[in-house]
Scaffold this active site. Structure first.
Site, PDB file in Angstrom:
ATOM      1  N   ASP A  12      -4.594 -12.337   1.447  1.00  0.00           N
ATOM      2  CA  ASP A  12      -5.594 -13.291   1.902  1.00  0.00           C
ATOM      3  C   ASP A  12      -6.816 -12.479   2.339  1.00  0.00           C
ATOM      4  OD1 ASP A  12      -6.744 -15.693   3.108  1.00  0.00           O
ATOM      5  OD2 ASP A  12      -6.174 -14.775   5.026  1.00  0.00           O
ATOM      6  N   MET A  13      -7.967 -13.140   2.408  1.00  0.00           N
ATOM      7  CA  MET A  13      -9.187 -12.404   2.760  1.00  0.00           C
ATOM      8  C   MET A  13      -9.614 -12.632   4.209  1.00  0.00           C
ATOM      9  SD  MET A  13     -11.342 -12.669  -0.810  1.00  0.00           S
ATOM     10  CE  MET A  13     -12.743 -11.838  -0.057  1.00  0.00           C
ATOM     11  N   ASP A  14     -10.133 -13.816   4.516  1.00  0.00           N
ATOM     12  CA  ASP A  14     -10.644 -14.066   5.871  1.00  0.00           C
ATOM     13  C   ASP A  14      -9.509 -14.081   6.886  1.00  0.00           C
ATOM     14  OD1 ASP A  14     -13.641 -14.769   5.442  1.00  0.00           O
ATOM     15  OD2 ASP A  14     -12.567 -15.866   3.883  1.00  0.00           O
ATOM     16  N   THR A  46      -7.029 -16.098  -2.055  1.00  0.00           N
ATOM     17  CA  THR A  46      -7.980 -16.584  -1.066  1.00  0.00           C
ATOM     18  C   THR A  46      -8.335 -18.056  -1.247  1.00  0.00           C
ATOM     19  OG1 THR A  46     -10.217 -16.196  -0.173  1.00  0.00           O
ATOM     20  CG2 THR A  46      -9.900 -15.776  -2.511  1.00  0.00           C
ATOM     21  N   GLY A  47      -8.811 -18.655  -0.175  1.00  0.00           N
ATOM     22  CA  GLY A  47      -9.367 -19.992  -0.257  1.00  0.00           C
ATOM     23  C   GLY A  47     -10.800 -19.989  -0.744  1.00  0.00           C
ATOM     24  N   LYS A 177      -1.400 -21.289  -2.913  1.00  0.00           N
ATOM     25  CA  LYS A 177      -1.384 -19.856  -3.231  1.00  0.00           C
ATOM     26  C   LYS A 177      -0.053 -19.412  -3.827  1.00  0.00           C
ATOM     27  CE  LYS A 177      -4.854 -18.427   0.182  1.00  0.00           C
ATOM     28  NZ  LYS A 177      -5.150 -17.477   1.273  1.00  0.00           N
ATOM     29  N   ASP A 200      -2.853 -15.403   7.318  1.00  0.00           N
ATOM     30  CA  ASP A 200      -2.984 -15.775   8.729  1.00  0.00           C
ATOM     31  C   ASP A 200      -3.041 -17.284   8.968  1.00  0.00           C
ATOM     32  OD1 ASP A 200      -6.393 -16.131   9.582  1.00  0.00           O
ATOM     33  OD2 ASP A 200      -5.663 -15.866   7.552  1.00  0.00           O
ATOM     34  N   SER A 201      -3.175 -18.088   7.898  1.00  0.00           N
ATOM     35  CA  SER A 201      -3.399 -19.523   8.087  1.00  0.00           C
ATOM     36  C   SER A 201      -2.420 -20.361   7.282  1.00  0.00           C
ATOM     37  CB  SER A 201      -4.838 -19.883   7.702  1.00  0.00           C
ATOM     38  OG  SER A 201      -5.760 -19.195   8.530  1.00  0.00           O
ATOM     39  N   ASN A 203      -2.904 -22.167   4.758  1.00  0.00           N
ATOM     40  CA  ASN A 203      -3.032 -22.050   3.303  1.00  0.00           C
ATOM     41  C   ASN A 203      -2.311 -20.819   2.756  1.00  0.00           C
ATOM     42  OD1 ASN A 203      -4.885 -20.121   4.163  1.00  0.00           O
ATOM     43  ND2 ASN A 203      -6.557 -20.828   2.852  1.00  0.00           N
TER      44      ASN A 203
END
Length: 250
Positions: A12-14, A46-47, A177, A200-201, A203
């Site tokens: 994941d990115m953010d 990523t989202g 994902k 972390d989230s 998603n």
């Protein structure tokens, strides 16, 4: 080259790859390159839209597949689209009506661009003429967010997650994902059990549950931490370094 238990690192990115300044730290970058040098595939999951994710992939020198918009797009390589799954325009119209009714901030990714409350469709534009990928709401009002969630669940046909505690992100039902990384595995001829996914989230939840090693960052939402196999340091403390050093290159 050593045969390793894990062959793909899905990031994941953010809140995960990126620190709170939206940067990849030098230490994290160094360890990602160590993993790549050892033959580990590194995939952004990523989202974000591809256009927003791509600069970071270029910074890391990635040529591997990529999962964007929470799985609505899977890329065979950074600029070669493999699969795209669109939202029903009628659902987007209803979600937009709900956002206006509830007076909350909203946004939507189309194939072409990002729309939001301040930059929405022109009067002559029809919902049906646009290829929609994802819709989102943002509000710090927990009760209001819950009310919107209940309405979305009544609509049906939608995959609802979040990328922060204050938002809701909506994709077509069954697209997330995990489904994206499953397709990446087919492209790379590896098994989901050979994947490490970090996030972390909400998603990230489906993919963290589906892979061989699901990792939550130290800053992750509690539900994600509870479902993960492992919790590491936060995105500001190079948690990804811990994943690569202690669990992949061992």
């Amino acid at each position: 080259m050593t045969t390793r238990k894990y062959k793909l690192l899905a990031l994941d990115m953010d809140g995960t790859l990126l620190n709170d300044d939206h940067e990849i730290s030098l230490e994290t970058s160094k360890w990602i390159h160590k993993a790549m040098d050892e033959g580990i595939h590194v995939c952004l999951s990523t989202g974000r839209a591809a256009s927003s994710a791509l600069p970071y992939g270029q910074e890391l020198g990635l040529e591997t597949p990529m999962v964007t918009v929470n799985g609505s797009e899977v890329w065979k390589s950074p600029r070669e689209l493999y699969r795209r799954t669109l939202l029903d325009p009628a659902a987007v119209r209803r979600m937009h009506e709900l956002a206006v009714e509830k007076e909350v901030w909203f946004w939507a990714y189309s194939v072409e661009r990002l729309y939001n409350r301040d930059q929405w469709l022109q009067e002559e534009q029809a919902f049906e003429d646009i290829e929609w990928l994802k819709f989102g709401y943002n509000t710090k009002d927990h009760e209001l967010r819950h009310d919107i969630l209940m309405e979305l669940q009544q609509m049906g046909g939608l995959e609802v997650s979040n990328s922060s505690p204050d938002n809701l992100e909506i994709n077509p039902l069954g697209i997330n994902k995990a489904t994206g990384i499953a397709e990446v595995c087919k492209l790379l001829d590896i098994d989901m059990s050979e994947v490490v996914a970090v996030g972390d989230s909400l998603n990230d939840l489906a993919v963290i549950q589906a892979v061989g090693l699901g990792v939550a960052m130290g800053n992750a939402q509690d539900t994600v931490k509870q479902e993960a196999d492992l919790v590491v340091a936060s995105n500001n403390e190079d948690g990804i370094v811990e994943v690569i050093r202690d669990h992949i290159l061992v």
